[in-house]
Design an enzyme around this catalytic site. Sequence first.
Site, PDB file in Angstrom:
ATOM      1  N   GLU A  45       0.889  -1.337  -0.122  1.00  0.00           N
ATOM      2  CA  GLU A  45      -0.074  -0.042   0.121  1.00  0.00           C
ATOM      3  C   GLU A  45       0.775   1.181  -0.154  1.00  0.00           C
ATOM      4  O   GLU A  45       1.964   1.291   0.683  1.00  0.00           O
ATOM      5  CB  GLU A  45      -0.909  -0.053   1.132  1.00  0.00           C
ATOM      6  CG  GLU A  45      -1.846   1.275   1.331  1.00  0.00           C
ATOM      7  CD  GLU A  45      -2.566   1.335   2.638  1.00  0.00           C
ATOM      8  OE1 GLU A  45      -3.778   1.882   2.600  1.00  0.00           O
ATOM      9  OE2 GLU A  45      -2.275   0.700   3.670  1.00  0.00           O
ATOM     10  N   LYS A 114      -9.845   1.941  -2.519  1.00  0.00           N
ATOM     11  CA  LYS A 114      -9.942   1.386  -1.248  1.00  0.00           C
ATOM     12  C   LYS A 114     -11.538   1.711  -0.772  1.00  0.00           C
ATOM     13  O   LYS A 114     -11.661   2.932  -0.779  1.00  0.00           O
ATOM     14  CB  LYS A 114      -8.979   1.965  -0.253  1.00  0.00           C
ATOM     15  CG  LYS A 114      -9.010   1.687   1.110  1.00  0.00           C
ATOM     16  CD  LYS A 114      -7.941   2.264   1.815  1.00  0.00           C
ATOM     17  CE  LYS A 114      -7.533   1.649   3.171  1.00  0.00           C
ATOM     18  NZ  LYS A 114      -6.213   2.382   3.963  1.00  0.00           N
ATOM     19  N   CYS A 155      -5.595  -2.695   2.765  1.00  0.00           N
ATOM     20  CA  CYS A 155      -5.518  -2.373   4.095  1.00  0.00           C
ATOM     21  C   CYS A 155      -6.737  -2.702   4.914  1.00  0.00           C
ATOM     22  O   CYS A 155      -7.142  -3.680   5.331  1.00  0.00           O
ATOM     23  CB  CYS A 155      -4.998  -1.145   4.297  1.00  0.00           C
ATOM     24  SG  CYS A 155      -3.937  -0.978   5.941  1.00  0.00           S
TER      25      CYS A 155
END
Length: 279
Positions: A45, A114, A155
């Site tokens: 990331e 995301k 994440c």
Amino acid sequence: LTRAIFRLAVVQLHVSKIKADNLGRAQKLVKEAAGQGAKVVVLPECFNSPYGTGFFAEYAEKIPGESTKVLSEAAKDCGVYLVGGSIPEEDGGKLYNSCSVFGPDGKLLVKHRKIHLFDIDVPGKIRFQESETLSPGNSLSMFETPFCKVGVGICYDIRFAELAHIYAKKGCQLLVYPGAFNMTTGPVHWELLQRGRAVDNQVYVATASPARDESASYVAWGHSSVVNPWGEVIAKAGPEESVVYADIDLQYLADVRQQIPITTQRRNDLYSVNSVQEG
């Protein structure tokens, strides 16, 4: 008997404040991984910039742009499927935390923005609000390879079991999560979440973290890993920059599902998890 096995590499890159250096080192390590026989390579990331709300706007790019051009070329030169970690993406005046995936022909296969923004507050330990600068994506992201279908999260997305479940239900046998956990949540939740997602869905789970840099404003936990469908950690990096490898064995995955057949034992008459909006 040929077994359906392919090699996966997770690149735990040391990320600096100099974008060109980050891109150059990422390129070098992807090449190294391909040289070791990796067919799928995963970057961390925010691999092209420091992680932090104060950095996102400064380092943000369009997709396609400078960083994705490097990724596309690396994938093509090395003949690998490249999961391009994530970069801050600018589009229409908004910023996103985005992962671009490239095929061995250098073509963009999918872009995952995301979907769950990292907004947490643990008093005395850590407060972080991605939503101060970032907007969330609104789609699920999967891509096909000759080996298996792959689901992508970034994440904080890993904390949401529903996402992993839907990916598995849609046929993904490998889930990849570029992610930068920190020194508070890393020690307790990082491995637990990966093993949880893997054992719940009987899939392989791979994570790619930036290497730990004690001098950074946000200190990443590191310990990029690969977990098998039995819930065992089969590859794990330390805190420093490294590349870790795992052989993804799809026959083994099938065996696990046969031995503990939760996929066929689900009580779909009692409960279900479904996607509301298709990607």
